[in-house]
Design a protein around this motif. Sequence first.
Motif, PDB file in Angstrom:
ATOM      1  N   ASN A 104      37.677  93.219  73.615  1.00 36.27           N
ATOM      2  CA  ASN A 104      37.686  91.736  73.330  1.00 36.27           C
ATOM      3  C   ASN A 104      38.985  91.540  72.428  1.00 36.27           C
ATOM      4  O   ASN A 104      39.838  90.572  72.629  1.00 36.27           O
ATOM      5  CB  ASN A 104      36.446  91.362  72.392  1.00 36.27           C
ATOM      6  N   GLN A 105      39.441  92.859  71.728  1.00 37.97           N
ATOM      7  CA  GLN A 105      40.607  92.539  70.706  1.00 37.97           C
ATOM      8  C   GLN A 105      42.042  93.220  71.492  1.00 37.97           C
ATOM      9  O   GLN A 105      43.019  92.733  70.993  1.00 37.97           O
ATOM     10  CB  GLN A 105      40.164  93.321  69.601  1.00 37.97           C
ATOM     11  N   ILE A 106      41.760  94.270  72.167  1.00 33.36           N
ATOM     12  CA  ILE A 106      43.201  94.852  72.673  1.00 33.36           C
ATOM     13  C   ILE A 106      43.717  93.987  73.738  1.00 33.36           C
ATOM     14  O   ILE A 106      43.082  93.847  74.829  1.00 33.36           O
ATOM     15  CB  ILE A 106      42.847  96.281  73.281  1.00 33.36           C
ATOM     16  N   PRO A 107      44.804  93.373  73.562  1.00 36.49           N
ATOM     17  CA  PRO A 107      45.685  92.517  74.359  1.00 36.49           C
ATOM     18  C   PRO A 107      45.785  93.149  75.960  1.00 36.49           C
ATOM     19  O   PRO A 107      45.304  92.421  76.799  1.00 36.49           O
ATOM     20  CB  PRO A 107      46.694  91.942  73.979  1.00 36.49           C
ATOM     21  N   ILE A 139      28.344 103.835  78.844  1.00 37.88           N
ATOM     22  CA  ILE A 139      28.544 102.656  78.308  1.00 37.88           C
ATOM     23  C   ILE A 139      29.133 101.795  79.285  1.00 37.88           C
ATOM     24  O   ILE A 139      30.501 102.232  79.548  1.00 37.88           O
ATOM     25  CB  ILE A 139      29.220 102.679  77.058  1.00 37.88           C
ATOM     26  N   HIS A 140      28.820 100.851  79.858  1.00 39.58           N
ATOM     27  CA  HIS A 140      29.541  99.993  80.918  1.00 39.58           C
ATOM     28  C   HIS A 140      30.321  98.792  80.422  1.00 39.58           C
ATOM     29  O   HIS A 140      30.217  97.657  80.456  1.00 39.58           O
ATOM     30  CB  HIS A 140      28.496  99.402  81.829  1.00 39.58           C
ATOM     31  N   PHE A 141      31.389  99.340  79.931  1.00 41.47           N
ATOM     32  CA  PHE A 141      32.339  98.599  79.002  1.00 41.47           C
ATOM     33  C   PHE A 141      32.941  97.492  79.972  1.00 41.47           C
ATOM     34  O   PHE A 141      33.749  96.651  79.553  1.00 41.47           O
ATOM     35  CB  PHE A 141      33.196  99.597  77.939  1.00 41.47           C
ATOM     36  N   THR A 142      33.213  97.889  81.358  1.00 45.14           N
ATOM     37  CA  THR A 142      34.014  97.130  82.170  1.00 45.14           C
ATOM     38  C   THR A 142      33.326  95.728  82.132  1.00 45.14           C
ATOM     39  O   THR A 142      34.104  94.815  82.752  1.00 45.14           O
ATOM     40  CB  THR A 142      34.123  97.815  83.426  1.00 45.14           C
ATOM     41  N   TYR A 143      32.126  95.581  81.689  1.00 47.57           N
ATOM     42  CA  TYR A 143      31.350  94.336  81.686  1.00 47.57           C
ATOM     43  C   TYR A 143      31.460  93.537  80.684  1.00 47.57           C
ATOM     44  O   TYR A 143      31.170  92.444  80.363  1.00 47.57           O
ATOM     45  CB  TYR A 143      29.858  94.798  82.164  1.00 47.57           C
ATOM     46  N   PHE A 144      32.017  94.176  79.595  1.00 50.89           N
ATOM     47  CA  PHE A 144      32.047  93.744  78.240  1.00 50.89           C
ATOM     48  C   PHE A 144      33.194  92.464  78.413  1.00 50.89           C
ATOM     49  O   PHE A 144      33.962  92.371  78.894  1.00 50.89           O
ATOM     50  CB  PHE A 144      32.712  94.352  77.150  1.00 50.89           C
ATOM     51  N   HIS A 145      32.954  91.490  77.437  1.00 47.19           N
ATOM     52  CA  HIS A 145      33.781  90.315  77.327  1.00 47.19           C
ATOM     53  C   HIS A 145      35.301  90.625  77.194  1.00 47.19           C
ATOM     54  O   HIS A 145      35.511  91.385  76.192  1.00 47.19           O
ATOM     55  CB  HIS A 145      33.272  89.251  76.239  1.00 47.19           C
ATOM     56  N   GLY A 146      36.197  89.991  77.865  1.00 46.54           N
ATOM     57  CA  GLY A 146      37.503  90.428  77.568  1.00 46.54           C
ATOM     58  C   GLY A 146      37.825  91.617  78.454  1.00 46.54           C
ATOM     59  O   GLY A 146      39.137  92.139  78.368  1.00 46.54           O
TER      60      GLY A 146
END
Length: 359
Positions: free
Chosen positions: A149-152, A170-177
Motif C-alpha cells: 500500500n505504501q511503496i510507490p 502470503i498472497h500479497f499480490t492481492y493486497f490493496h495497492g
Amino acid sequence: MSHQLPVECINEVFEYLDDDKINLRSCLLVNRPWCKSAVRILWKDIWNFRYSVDYMPYRTHVPFAIISTLISCLPDESKDFLNKNGIFISTPTPKPPLFNYASFIKILSINRLDEMIQHILKNKQSTNSLSLDYNKHLIAQEIIKMFMNQIPSLKRLYYWNNFTNIPFNIHFTYFHGARDCLIDLSELCCSSDVYPEFFYQLSQICHNLQSLTIEFRDSISNGLADFISVQKNLKDLNLLSFGTKDWTDIIPPLRKLSNTLIKLNVHGGENDVPMLFITTYSNLQELTLIGQISFEELQYVILPKLKILKIPAERPKDEILIKFLENNGKNLRELNIDGIDNSLRESIVQICPNLKKIY
C-alpha cells in the motif's frame, strides 16, 4: 546569509553513498534536509546489512530496530489486529514516526523479512514453536500489506521458497495497492517452487522485468512458464539448477525471449541442462555457463552478437569449444575458460580476431 544546496543536489550526492552506511548514518545528524535524504537511501534496501541475521556474531539489535520501526509505521487497524492476537512488539518511541519509512523501500526480500521476525520472536521466552510460526505469519502479513500500500514502485523482489522458514504462503499480490507497487518491478529473484498463485497473479501485473533469476528446485510451479512468457523487455536471465527436475516445461517460454535478451547465465545442476533454447537469442552479448551443461548442443549454435563468453569451470572438450568459437568468435571481446593450455590459447586467438581479454 546562509546558503543551502537544493534538495535535488543533496539527493544526487547521497546516491553515491548508497553502499556507505556508516557515512550515511552520520548525515542523519546534520540537519533535517540531510536527514530526509539520507533516510530515503538507507531505507531503500534494509536487507543488505553486513551484520544481518546470516552472520554470527551479528549486531542483534539491528533486526529488532528494523522490525520495531516498521511496526510503528503500521496503520492502527494492523496494530490492533496484532495486539488482539497477543502480539506486542515495542516501538522506538510512543510518538508517530518522523518519516513514512516503508515508502522509501525499493528492494524487498521476503526471506530476510521472515528471518528478522523469527529472530525477534525467538528471543521472546514465552513463544513456543507453534505460536512462533503463527505469530510470524501474522506480523509478516501486516508488514507486507503495508508495503504493497505504501511503496510507490518496488524495483527488486527476492522470494526464495524455504519450507523451514516460511510456514505460510502470503498472497500479497492481492493486497490493496499491489498492482501499483509491482507494475514497474525491474528485477525478480525467486525459486521455481514458489506457490503457483504468486506467478499467475504477477503475470497479470508485471510484464517489463529487466532481470530475472530463477533457482530451480525439485519442482517447478505451474505458473512459472506463464510468467516468463509475458515478459516483453527482459535483458538479463539467470537460470540456476540445484535440483533434479528437468526444464522441459519452460523451454517454450524461454525461446520467446529472443528479441530482448542480451545476458544469459546458466548454472547446471545434477543433470545436463538442455541449451538448444538459446538458438533464438540473436541479440545475446554475454553468456556464462557453469556446471553440468549440454555443450554438445552448443557447438552449432549461432550467436552473432556475442562479446563475452565465460566458462569458468568444467569446460567442454577442445573440439566442441573450437567449433563453437568458429561460429561465434568473430565479435568476441572477452573469454574466461577453465584450464586453457598454450596450444588451445593459440587456436583461440586465431579464431577470435577481436579478442581483448582471455583468462
